[in-house]
Scaffold this motif. Sequence first.
Motif, PDB file in Angstrom:
ATOM      1  N   ASP A 135       0.870  -1.165   0.000  1.00 27.27           N
ATOM      2  CA  ASP A 135       0.000   0.000   0.000  1.00 27.27           C
ATOM      3  C   ASP A 135       0.908   1.216   0.000  1.00 27.27           C
ATOM      4  OD1 ASP A 135       0.781   0.477   2.763  1.00 27.27           O
ATOM      5  OD2 ASP A 135      -0.683  -1.055   3.338  1.00 27.27           O
ATOM      6  N   ALA A 136       0.349   2.397   0.199  1.00 22.61           N
ATOM      7  CA  ALA A 136       1.150   3.608   0.087  1.00 22.61           C
ATOM      8  C   ALA A 136       2.202   3.741   1.177  1.00 22.61           C
ATOM      9  CB  ALA A 136       0.236   4.839   0.102  1.00 22.61           C
ATOM     10  N   GLU A 137       2.099   2.943   2.246  1.00 24.06           N
ATOM     11  CA  GLU A 137       3.022   3.087   3.366  1.00 24.06           C
ATOM     12  C   GLU A 137       3.904   1.867   3.615  1.00 24.06           C
ATOM     13  OE1 GLU A 137       3.486   5.955   4.717  1.00 24.06           O
ATOM     14  OE2 GLU A 137       1.896   6.784   3.462  1.00 24.06           O
ATOM     15  N   THR A 138       3.650   0.757   2.952  1.00 26.38           N
ATOM     16  CA  THR A 138       4.450  -0.445   3.199  1.00 26.38           C
ATOM     17  C   THR A 138       4.817  -1.133   1.892  1.00 26.38           C
ATOM     18  OG1 THR A 138       2.406  -1.718   3.558  1.00 26.38           O
ATOM     19  CG2 THR A 138       3.560  -0.932   5.524  1.00 26.38           C
ATOM     20  N   LEU A 139       5.956  -1.832   1.933  1.00 26.10           N
ATOM     21  CA  LEU A 139       6.442  -2.559   0.763  1.00 26.10           C
ATOM     22  C   LEU A 139       6.737  -4.006   1.141  1.00 26.10           C
ATOM     23  CD1 LEU A 139       8.325   0.373   0.907  1.00 26.10           C
ATOM     24  CD2 LEU A 139       8.592  -0.342  -1.487  1.00 26.10           C
ATOM     25  N   TRP A 140       6.424  -4.912   0.222  1.00 29.41           N
ATOM     26  CA  TRP A 140       6.933  -6.266   0.303  1.00 29.41           C
ATOM     27  C   TRP A 140       8.387  -6.255  -0.151  1.00 29.41           C
ATOM     28  CZ3 TRP A 140       4.005  -9.668   2.695  1.00 29.41           C
ATOM     29  CH2 TRP A 140       2.617  -9.545   2.665  1.00 29.41           C
ATOM     30  N   ALA A 141       9.191  -7.130   0.417  1.00 28.05           N
ATOM     31  CA  ALA A 141      10.589  -7.234  -0.002  1.00 28.05           C
ATOM     32  C   ALA A 141      11.068  -8.660   0.186  1.00 28.05           C
ATOM     33  CB  ALA A 141      11.476  -6.277   0.806  1.00 28.05           C
ATOM     34  N   ALA A 142      12.018  -9.077  -0.626  1.00 30.61           N
ATOM     35  CA  ALA A 142      12.633 -10.402  -0.501  1.00 30.61           C
ATOM     36  C   ALA A 142      14.080 -10.313  -0.931  1.00 30.61           C
ATOM     37  CB  ALA A 142      11.888 -11.438  -1.356  1.00 30.61           C
ATOM     38  N   GLY A 143      14.925 -11.115  -0.282  1.00 30.20           N
ATOM     39  CA  GLY A 143      16.340 -11.109  -0.618  1.00 30.20           C
ATOM     40  C   GLY A 143      17.058 -12.286  -0.002  1.00 30.20           C
ATOM     41  N   TRP A 144      18.357 -12.111   0.220  1.00 31.06           N
ATOM     42  CA  TRP A 144      19.217 -13.217   0.644  1.00 31.06           C
ATOM     43  C   TRP A 144      19.778 -12.972   2.041  1.00 31.06           C
ATOM     44  CZ3 TRP A 144      17.673 -16.464  -2.600  1.00 31.06           C
ATOM     45  CH2 TRP A 144      17.525 -16.162  -3.947  1.00 31.06           C
ATOM     46  N   GLU A 145      19.841 -14.033   2.814  1.00 29.95           N
ATOM     47  CA  GLU A 145      20.477 -13.970   4.124  1.00 29.95           C
ATOM     48  C   GLU A 145      21.163 -15.301   4.388  1.00 29.95           C
ATOM     49  OE1 GLU A 145      19.104 -13.426   8.729  1.00 29.95           O
ATOM     50  OE2 GLU A 145      18.343 -11.978   7.275  1.00 29.95           O
ATOM     51  N   GLY A 146      22.480 -15.274   4.565  1.00 37.91           N
ATOM     52  CA  GLY A 146      23.228 -16.509   4.760  1.00 37.91           C
ATOM     53  C   GLY A 146      23.087 -17.403   3.540  1.00 37.91           C
ATOM     54  N   PHE A 147      22.775 -18.671   3.792  1.00 39.06           N
ATOM     55  CA  PHE A 147      22.588 -19.646   2.706  1.00 39.06           C
ATOM     56  C   PHE A 147      21.129 -19.755   2.285  1.00 39.06           C
ATOM     57  CE2 PHE A 147      26.265 -21.092   5.197  1.00 39.06           C
ATOM     58  CZ  PHE A 147      27.236 -21.087   4.207  1.00 39.06           C
ATOM     59  N   GLY A 148      20.264 -18.887   2.819  1.00 41.33           N
ATOM     60  CA  GLY A 148      18.845 -18.953   2.529  1.00 41.33           C
ATOM     61  C   GLY A 148      18.277 -17.606   2.138  1.00 41.33           C
TER      62      GLY A 148
END
Length: 504
Positions: A292-305
């Motif tokens: 929405d106008a105030e929040t974002l979905w995000a995805a990325g990498w951390e360690g081996f996962g």
Amino acid sequence: MTDARVERFLALLDRVNRPSDVSLHRSGERVAVAVFPAHREAGAPFESRIWSVPLDGGAGEPVTSGPGTEALPRWSPVDDRLAFAASRPVKGRMDLFVLEPGGEPRHVEGVPGSVQDIRWLPDGAGLLVLAVEEGGFGAATEGAVRLRWSDPPPDPEVFRPGQGRRRLFRVDPEDGIREVGPEGWSVWEFDLVDGGTVVAVASEDPSESGWYHACIALLDLERRGVRVLHRPELQVQGPAVDPTGARVAFLEGWSSDRGLVAGDLRIIDLASGELLPLEGGPSDLSWVAWRDAETLWAAGWEGFGSAFGLLGSDGAVRWWARDPGVVGPTSFHARLEPTPDGERIVAIREGLGEPPEVVVRPARGDAGWTPLTSLNRDVVAGFDAYPKVEELEWTGAGGLPIRGLLLVPDRGRPPYPTVVVIHGGPTWAWKRTFDPGGALPLWAAWFAVFLPNYRGSTGRGQAFTRLNLRDPAGAEFEDILLGVDDLVARGIADPDRLGVTGGS
């Protein structure tokens, strides 16, 4: 015995199906996904198919029948039409198709080039299509080969500056097909502000070198105008326009290859062109989208996962989850697909002993994933053994802690003959995938397999990722050698039986 075991493992891996390109139906009740086989015959396209998969139980099924490669499914925002790209009628070139409910796919002829992305306009009246000219390169994550479909191919092959551009077209049932991107520019990625404006990753140099210096630009599709919003120091990926059309979020980070950006969140005000101040949030992100106008979905990498969740428009974490496996279509790109109501998230996921499948889970809390597909059930059933995969840490060059993965044979005593597998990029990393580093056949032949994530690898933040800048094959190579020394000192690796391989 060894040869038979290796052949059996190879045969099982050759049956792995890989889902890709998830698109949620506007109802949130089903997804379309392209399903790719593990291999293709030399010189032939992948025989992938578009599937429709319900979210609330029931078996998915193919809705296309080929021939050739089928990819990039995109549901219409207003009805049940499904657009996609397919490598027909010309082998090597992806053309646009639209599947009407109850009908057969209709070939939309006339898009100049090979289709690389498809977006419906908000009212469903037309499409924006990104297509590359013949002679353009595929990304490293797609094999880094020059795209050719002329028959016969040019001989000798000549490539001149300015060729191979990625051009943006509007496909309209009444007005036909017209180019709407800026003249002389290459558009690498884009997102819609409205029906007449997009934000794009774009460059005046159409070559892969141009991508490394691409900017964030606002494109006027009616006038074919371009306004540069941001010229980054590093590489950028994944522009996402907020629901109000006032801001664009994107990712910026050091990346060795197109498609491998794992970086930091940036947000630009479209009116002023200013970068907005952000609090420190997670790094090594490869995908963002506005909830929405105030929040974002995000995805990325951390360690081996993987790691994923919700960020505020100030960059601060609102909710964050970690997954030991890969949440995304490949280990190149972490990604989610939130349902329209924001209550669930769909993804492609794989892990150790778990081939890729389409999965769903609630958008908050600690609930696990529920599989929506069983594309690789027979593959899992065929494995009577799966290796234990250990996480390692050793001291690299200059005293820097370095980490990696180790597969140990399930027979014999150490020290073992050992193969070191070096990942490419280097802006990438070995992760807990079903077949990490392609190690399973080597393990089946009773080798120990060592997978080092040397400095420059993703999953440990931008500072770590940039440690090999201006030092190719320097300290990063020493990191690998010191890891081998550590395995020898611990009695795991036989110093007289060492091998090395890798990719890219």
